[in-house]
Design a protein around this motif. Structure first.
Motif, PDB file in Angstrom:
ATOM      1  N   ALA A  87     -27.227  22.468 -11.970  1.00  0.00           N
ATOM      2  CA  ALA A  87     -27.997  21.548 -11.129  1.00  0.00           C
ATOM      3  C   ALA A  87     -27.633  20.080 -11.381  1.00  0.00           C
ATOM      4  O   ALA A  87     -27.398  19.334 -10.418  1.00  0.00           O
ATOM      5  CB  ALA A  87     -29.486  21.788 -11.308  1.00  0.00           C
ATOM      6  N   ALA A  93     -25.821  17.656  -8.672  1.00  0.00           N
ATOM      7  CA  ALA A  93     -26.429  16.378  -8.299  1.00  0.00           C
ATOM      8  C   ALA A  93     -25.448  15.232  -8.512  1.00  0.00           C
ATOM      9  O   ALA A  93     -25.359  14.316  -7.681  1.00  0.00           O
ATOM     10  CB  ALA A  93     -27.704  16.153  -9.105  1.00  0.00           C
ATOM     11  N   VAL A 141     -29.622  13.779  -3.273  1.00  0.00           N
ATOM     12  CA  VAL A 141     -30.002  14.377  -4.550  1.00  0.00           C
ATOM     13  C   VAL A 141     -31.506  14.641  -4.566  1.00  0.00           C
ATOM     14  O   VAL A 141     -31.961  15.689  -5.034  1.00  0.00           O
ATOM     15  CB  VAL A 141     -29.580  13.476  -5.728  1.00  0.00           C
ATOM     16  CG1 VAL A 141     -30.069  14.044  -7.051  1.00  0.00           C
ATOM     17  CG2 VAL A 141     -28.068  13.285  -5.746  1.00  0.00           C
ATOM     18  N   ALA A 142     -32.284  13.714  -4.034  1.00  0.00           N
ATOM     19  CA  ALA A 142     -33.731  13.909  -3.953  1.00  0.00           C
ATOM     20  C   ALA A 142     -34.071  15.103  -3.067  1.00  0.00           C
ATOM     21  O   ALA A 142     -34.969  15.892  -3.391  1.00  0.00           O
ATOM     22  CB  ALA A 142     -34.401  12.644  -3.434  1.00  0.00           C
ATOM     23  N   VAL A 173     -33.351  18.313  -5.016  1.00  0.00           N
ATOM     24  CA  VAL A 173     -34.416  18.605  -5.979  1.00  0.00           C
ATOM     25  C   VAL A 173     -35.657  19.129  -5.256  1.00  0.00           C
ATOM     26  O   VAL A 173     -36.290  20.091  -5.701  1.00  0.00           O
ATOM     27  CB  VAL A 173     -34.739  17.356  -6.824  1.00  0.00           C
ATOM     28  CG1 VAL A 173     -35.977  17.569  -7.673  1.00  0.00           C
ATOM     29  CG2 VAL A 173     -33.559  16.993  -7.701  1.00  0.00           C
ATOM     30  N   THR A 180     -34.974  22.779  -4.159  1.00  0.00           N
ATOM     31  CA  THR A 180     -35.043  23.736  -5.260  1.00  0.00           C
ATOM     32  C   THR A 180     -36.478  23.892  -5.766  1.00  0.00           C
ATOM     33  O   THR A 180     -36.877  24.990  -6.170  1.00  0.00           O
ATOM     34  CB  THR A 180     -34.118  23.352  -6.421  1.00  0.00           C
ATOM     35  OG1 THR A 180     -34.424  22.022  -6.853  1.00  0.00           O
ATOM     36  CG2 THR A 180     -32.662  23.430  -5.997  1.00  0.00           C
ATOM     37  N   ALA A 181     -37.263  22.825  -5.729  1.00  0.00           N
ATOM     38  CA  ALA A 181     -38.672  22.931  -6.113  1.00  0.00           C
ATOM     39  C   ALA A 181     -39.438  23.800  -5.121  1.00  0.00           C
ATOM     40  O   ALA A 181     -40.256  24.640  -5.515  1.00  0.00           O
ATOM     41  CB  ALA A 181     -39.307  21.551  -6.199  1.00  0.00           C
TER      42      ALA A 181
END
Length: 106
Positions: free
Chosen positions: A43, A47, A60-61, A64, A67-68
């Motif tokens: 990860a 990123a 990138v945000a 994340v 994936t969350a």
């Protein structure tokens, strides 16, 4: 660190309920130690590469956040398949009784 403790604290209790007592130790070890390289190594590398290719940090945000959301969906669909308490599980190396009677060792 609060977020890290929030998920790693109950993680052990959650994972043991997913696997049967016969394969629980090996299965939990494989799942947990298999996930660490993916989330802990791939990860951040992805990123970093995404940031180098795109420039601004927004992709990138979004990675994340995706994936969350994927983790949350998996967690909500996870069910306790083997709710057998360790005190109710057969002990030793003998096979469980098949006579239809339940043996309690409490």
């Amino acid at each position: 660190m609060l977020a890290c403790g929030g998920y790693s604290g109950p993680l052990g209790a959650l994972l043991v309920g997913v696997f049967s007592t016969r394969s629980r130790f090996t299965a939990v070890a494989l799942v947990f130690n298999g996930g660490v390289p993916v989330g802990g190594a791939l990860a951040p590398a992805a990123a970093d590469r995404l940031l180098a290719v795109t420039g601004p940090p927004w992709p990138v945000a979004w990675m994340v956040a995706f994936t969350a959301a994927l983790s949350l969906a998996a967690l909500l669909n996870l069910t306790e398949r083997h709710p057998v308490h360790l005190g109710d599980a057969p002990t030793g190396t003998t096979a469980p009784h098949t006579t239809g009677q339940t043996q309690h060792t409490r």
